[in-house]
Design a protein around this motif. Structure first.
Motif, PDB file in Angstrom:
ATOM      1  N   ALA A  18      41.863  80.554 -14.442  1.00 17.75           N
ATOM      2  CA  ALA A  18      41.788  80.348 -13.124  1.00 17.75           C
ATOM      3  C   ALA A  18      40.220  79.973 -12.445  1.00 17.75           C
ATOM      4  N   ARG A  19      39.308  80.580 -13.514  1.00 17.51           N
ATOM      5  CA  ARG A  19      37.784  80.319 -13.317  1.00 17.51           C
ATOM      6  C   ARG A  19      37.516  78.788 -13.486  1.00 17.51           C
ATOM      7  N   GLU A  20      38.189  78.102 -14.433  1.00 20.75           N
ATOM      8  CA  GLU A  20      38.097  76.853 -14.710  1.00 20.75           C
ATOM      9  C   GLU A  20      38.512  75.886 -13.883  1.00 20.75           C
ATOM     10  N   TRP A  77      45.665  91.081  -5.229  1.00 22.32           N
ATOM     11  CA  TRP A  77      45.676  91.940  -3.886  1.00 22.32           C
ATOM     12  C   TRP A  77      44.484  92.970  -3.793  1.00 22.32           C
ATOM     13  N   LEU A  78      44.680  93.801  -4.895  1.00 21.75           N
ATOM     14  CA  LEU A  78      43.819  94.980  -5.214  1.00 21.75           C
ATOM     15  C   LEU A  78      42.253  94.240  -5.368  1.00 21.75           C
ATOM     16  N   GLY A  79      42.142  93.111  -6.036  1.00 22.15           N
ATOM     17  CA  GLY A  79      40.735  92.760  -6.302  1.00 22.15           C
ATOM     18  C   GLY A  79      40.309  92.019  -4.924  1.00 22.15           C
ATOM     19  N   ARG A  80      41.327  91.557  -3.993  1.00 26.34           N
ATOM     20  CA  ARG A  80      41.061  91.227  -2.657  1.00 26.34           C
ATOM     21  C   ARG A  80      40.557  91.966  -1.801  1.00 26.34           C
ATOM     22  N   GLY A  81      40.938  93.528  -2.111  1.00 25.99           N
ATOM     23  CA  GLY A  81      40.852  94.688  -0.975  1.00 25.99           C
ATOM     24  C   GLY A  81      41.867  94.903  -0.284  1.00 25.99           C
ATOM     25  N   ASP A  82      43.107  94.504  -0.565  1.00 26.87           N
ATOM     26  CA  ASP A  82      44.272  94.488   0.456  1.00 26.87           C
ATOM     27  C   ASP A  82      44.533  96.245   0.217  1.00 26.87           C
ATOM     28  N   GLY A  83      44.084  96.864  -0.693  1.00 30.94           N
ATOM     29  CA  GLY A  83      44.538  98.259  -1.045  1.00 30.94           C
ATOM     30  C   GLY A  83      43.477  99.039  -2.024  1.00 30.94           C
ATOM     31  N   THR A  84      43.840 100.058  -2.435  1.00 31.71           N
ATOM     32  CA  THR A  84      43.204 100.790  -3.447  1.00 31.71           C
ATOM     33  C   THR A  84      44.168 101.226  -4.477  1.00 31.71           C
ATOM     34  N   VAL A  85      43.373 101.629  -5.398  1.00 26.60           N
ATOM     35  CA  VAL A  85      44.201 101.801  -6.857  1.00 26.60           C
ATOM     36  C   VAL A  85      45.266 103.060  -6.499  1.00 26.60           C
ATOM     37  N   GLU A  86      44.992 103.963  -5.535  1.00 25.16           N
ATOM     38  CA  GLU A  86      45.832 105.039  -5.131  1.00 25.16           C
ATOM     39  C   GLU A  86      46.948 104.287  -4.276  1.00 25.16           C
ATOM     40  N   GLN A 111      52.752  79.092  -7.422  1.00 23.91           N
ATOM     41  CA  GLN A 111      52.225  78.271  -6.227  1.00 23.91           C
ATOM     42  C   GLN A 111      51.215  79.060  -5.425  1.00 23.91           C
ATOM     43  N   TYR A 112      51.765  80.373  -5.241  1.00 21.34           N
ATOM     44  CA  TYR A 112      51.064  81.220  -4.405  1.00 21.34           C
ATOM     45  C   TYR A 112      49.651  81.712  -4.973  1.00 21.34           C
ATOM     46  N   LEU A 113      49.816  82.049  -6.251  1.00 19.31           N
ATOM     47  CA  LEU A 113      48.633  82.457  -7.173  1.00 19.31           C
ATOM     48  C   LEU A 113      47.689  81.398  -7.290  1.00 19.31           C
ATOM     49  N   LEU A 114      48.255  80.023  -7.646  1.00 22.65           N
ATOM     50  CA  LEU A 114      47.109  79.090  -7.822  1.00 22.65           C
ATOM     51  C   LEU A 114      46.786  78.719  -6.517  1.00 22.65           C
ATOM     52  N   ASP A 121      38.385  85.393  -9.884  1.00 20.28           N
ATOM     53  CA  ASP A 121      37.210  86.533  -9.686  1.00 20.28           C
ATOM     54  C   ASP A 121      38.210  87.687  -9.003  1.00 20.28           C
ATOM     55  N   LEU A 122      39.208  87.349  -8.254  1.00 24.33           N
ATOM     56  CA  LEU A 122      40.054  88.575  -7.750  1.00 24.33           C
ATOM     57  C   LEU A 122      40.684  89.319  -8.650  1.00 24.33           C
ATOM     58  N   LEU A 123      41.302  88.630  -9.603  1.00 22.49           N
ATOM     59  CA  LEU A 123      42.080  89.310 -10.979  1.00 22.49           C
ATOM     60  C   LEU A 123      40.980  90.235 -11.644  1.00 22.49           C
ATOM     61  N   ALA A 124      39.788  89.545 -11.787  1.00 17.06           N
ATOM     62  CA  ALA A 124      38.713  90.174 -12.730  1.00 17.06           C
ATOM     63  C   ALA A 124      38.542  91.624 -11.633  1.00 17.06           C
ATOM     64  N   ASP A 125      38.298  91.486 -10.421  1.00 20.66           N
ATOM     65  CA  ASP A 125      38.079  92.637  -9.573  1.00 20.66           C
ATOM     66  C   ASP A 125      39.025  93.845  -9.738  1.00 20.66           C
TER      67      ASP A 125
END
Length: 143
Positions: A18-20, A77-86, A111-114, A121-125
């Motif tokens: 995805a970074r590429e 979504w977690l990496g984007r800040g849409d929620g927390t681990v909890e 399609q949504y993911l790409l 970066d969001l997945l890494a976060d």
């Protein structure tokens, strides 16, 4: 901490690909020649309809099972800040609800993911939020 249906190796591969994909740019070499060396290798960063990175990434995600795709969306979504681990279970439930509205869930998830800028970066976060060290994993696809 939630238990993921998708392996760390698969997420790592998707992050790298995805970074590429994210570094691609619009056509910047209008006078492209037949020899990449003569063009300074600039064409490799151009976003084209036949982009092999996009094809490899979409094929890889398309081949995943439903739970793996749901984990990817939830991680993003977690990496984007849409929620927390909890709130993982709630985020994943939202992903399930969204998927239920798709006519072709596997394809539309890809399609949504790409379509998400900075997916890698969001997945890494998201992985970092979960406390999962993904940086030492191999970056070749694991099927």
């Amino acid at each position: 901490m939630p238990e993921l249906s998708i392996s760390t190796e698969k997420v790592t591969f998707i992050i790298e690909k995805a970074r590429e994909f994210d570094v691609k740019e619009a056509a910047s070499d209008p006078d492209s020649g037949s020899n990449p060396a003569d063009d300074g290798e600039t064409d490799v960063l151009e976003d084209t309809a036949s982009d092999p990175v996009a094809g490899e990434l979409s094929g890889f995600i398309l081949a995943m099972n439903e739970d793996e795709q749901l984990d990817l969306v939830t991680l993003m979504w977690l990496g984007r800040g849409d929620g927390t681990v909890e709130e993982w279970d709630d985020l994943r439930a939202r992903a399930i609800e969204a998927r239920a509205e798709y006519k072709k869930p596997r394809h539309e998830a890809v399609q949504y993911l790409l379509g998400e800028p900075m997916l890698g970066d969001l997945l890494a976060d998201g992985m970092d939020e979960l406390g999962i060290d993904w940086t030492d994993e191999r970056t070749t696809p694991v099927v």
